[in-house]
Scaffold this active site. Structure first.
Site, PDB file in Angstrom:
ATOM      1  N   GLY A  72       0.850  -1.188   0.000  1.00  0.00           N
ATOM      2  CA  GLY A  72       0.000   0.000   0.000  1.00  0.00           C
ATOM      3  C   GLY A  72       0.879   1.228   0.000  1.00  0.00           C
ATOM      4  CG  ASP A  80      -5.488   3.783  18.273  1.00  0.00           C
ATOM      5  OD1 ASP A  80      -6.216   3.429  17.311  1.00  0.00           O
ATOM      6  OD2 ASP A  80      -5.517   3.228  19.387  1.00  0.00           O
ATOM      7  CD  GLU A 132      13.161  -7.284   1.194  1.00  0.00           C
ATOM      8  OE1 GLU A 132      12.888  -8.422   1.645  1.00  0.00           O
ATOM      9  OE2 GLU A 132      14.308  -6.905   0.938  1.00  0.00           O
TER      10      GLU A 132
END
Lengths: 230, 230
Positions: free
Chosen positions: A47, A85, A116
């Site tokens: 993302g 949060d 990766e």
DNA sequence: TCAAAAGTGTTCTGCATACACCCATGT
DNA sequence: ACATGGGTGTATGCAGAACACTTTTGA
């Protein structure tokens, strides 16, 4: 802009992609290992932050292109997460998308974070960075719903495939077992499969016929949907 | 925060609500008339900017409370819109929610923007501010899908109702006609309706029985869903 | 000849659909 | 008595579910 509005223009926005692939046996997703804080060393969904002048769809296409080298992949928006949060660096809201990739088309792209990236069996996914497990769950559920009503599963298959592979795909996505005779009956009735005339090669059992999609019928179904209540 | 990230933290985020109500005959939504630019004088979906320290759900609940005076309304997230130019004042992404209100519970709330709110027949909605027509379409489609698989329609009805009202609700949402005998058979089979023992008063025809939900069955269905393929 | 997967039909059951008449009340 | 909406049952067709054996190939 009026002053009292300024304080609202301080948020960031990202998109996260659950990239599904099917290797003939299992449903997999592409994960990348993070190389920086926060969540350094954790696996995460691919993302990125959305640039101030970038549309959501452009953003998804950009991430997918960097990740897989492929353009025009199928994707569907699923859910937006905005817990205050959820990101340690600031207020970042994110929208989850799922994407379907023909695993055979996928090649690791040496640029960017793709180095990766790894395919992980959906059932083997452990704790991910941020709230990505939640996003993943939401995308799996949406895929299961969509695959029953739209012919999207086929975005995961190579151009030629056997009925057994197709059945395996449905079983992997829906996580259930299907009756072979009823499955074939139903799929063939839908009338969007064409025999290629070819069969499997070098298999130590009776070779299966290879099928392909009848483009016309397939596109018709794409627009009006179908019912595959299995 | 690292410098190169700063430019991403310049967006704003809002939520917009499609508030559905049912008056016994038609499906309606609550719209408010804007009293300021942009789109001064246009009708718009109720919504608001999300504060930097506010969750999405809190934000929806806040808007609904201000608008209707009611808490704990049913809502469902539908879709997020992020076109770069969707808001004239800056980059504002928005998430659309639909909400269900028992129209009888609704009272105009003198505070805030509710004074300008009005129930509009879903089929009579004209051009709205921003991309709100798009959000509305998306929410209508979602409601139509959800109402077939979850017992949410009943959030729109008063505690006691007739089977004809219930059928009318389904017909209004799905925009189709239903066979009265088949509808009753199917609904009663589901077993979450209880007779109240009461009947309609002061109607100039045979009075209809009033039903209510069997809480237990209803909550059970809420969690496992049902199939109402009409 | 054996192992391994491909391929094929029928029966049963339940649910969706279509459809028409009598009932209870207020005026 | 009439107008209005409430309320009820049956017959048909179709699609989902269950289920076991033969076929073709490579080793």
């Amino acid at each position: 802009m009026q002053d009292h509005l300024q304080k609202y223009f301080t948020l960031a926005f990202s998109i996260d992609c659950v990239v599904f692939g099917f290797d003939g046996a299992d449903l997999k997703i592409l994960l990348i290992e993070r190389g920086e804080d926060p969540f350094d060393g954790f696996w995460a969904l691919p993302g990125d932050l959305v640039a101030p002048d970038e549309d959501l769809n452009s953003s998804v296409n950009r991430v997918l292109k960097e990740l897989t080298g492929l353009s025009d992949l199928f994707f569907e928006q699923v859910e937006t997460f905005g817990a205050v949060d959820r990101h340690p660096l600031g207020r970042v809201l994110t929208t989850g998308y799922y994407t379907l990739v023909k695993i055979s088309d996928y090649e690791l792209n040496p640029s960017s974070f793709a180095a990766e990236a790894r395919w992980i069996n959906v059932n083997d996914v452990k704790e991910l960075a941020f709230d990505h497990n939640q996003i993943l769950d939401s995308c799996i559920q949406r895929l299961q719903k969509s695959v029953r009503t739209r012919p999207i599963g086929f975005e995961l298959l190579p151009p030629h495939f056997t009925l057994t592979e197709l059945q395996g795909l449905y079983e992997a996505i829906l996580n259930i077992e299907l009756d072979i005779r009823n499955f074939r009956k139903k799929i063939l009735q839908m009338n969007f499969l064409k025999e290629t005339g070819q069969v499997q090669q070098n298999v130590s059992h009776r070779p299966a016929k290879l099928y392909q999609f009848d483009e016309e019928q397939y596109n018709l179904l794409k627009s009006k949907g179908f019912n595959f209540e299995v």
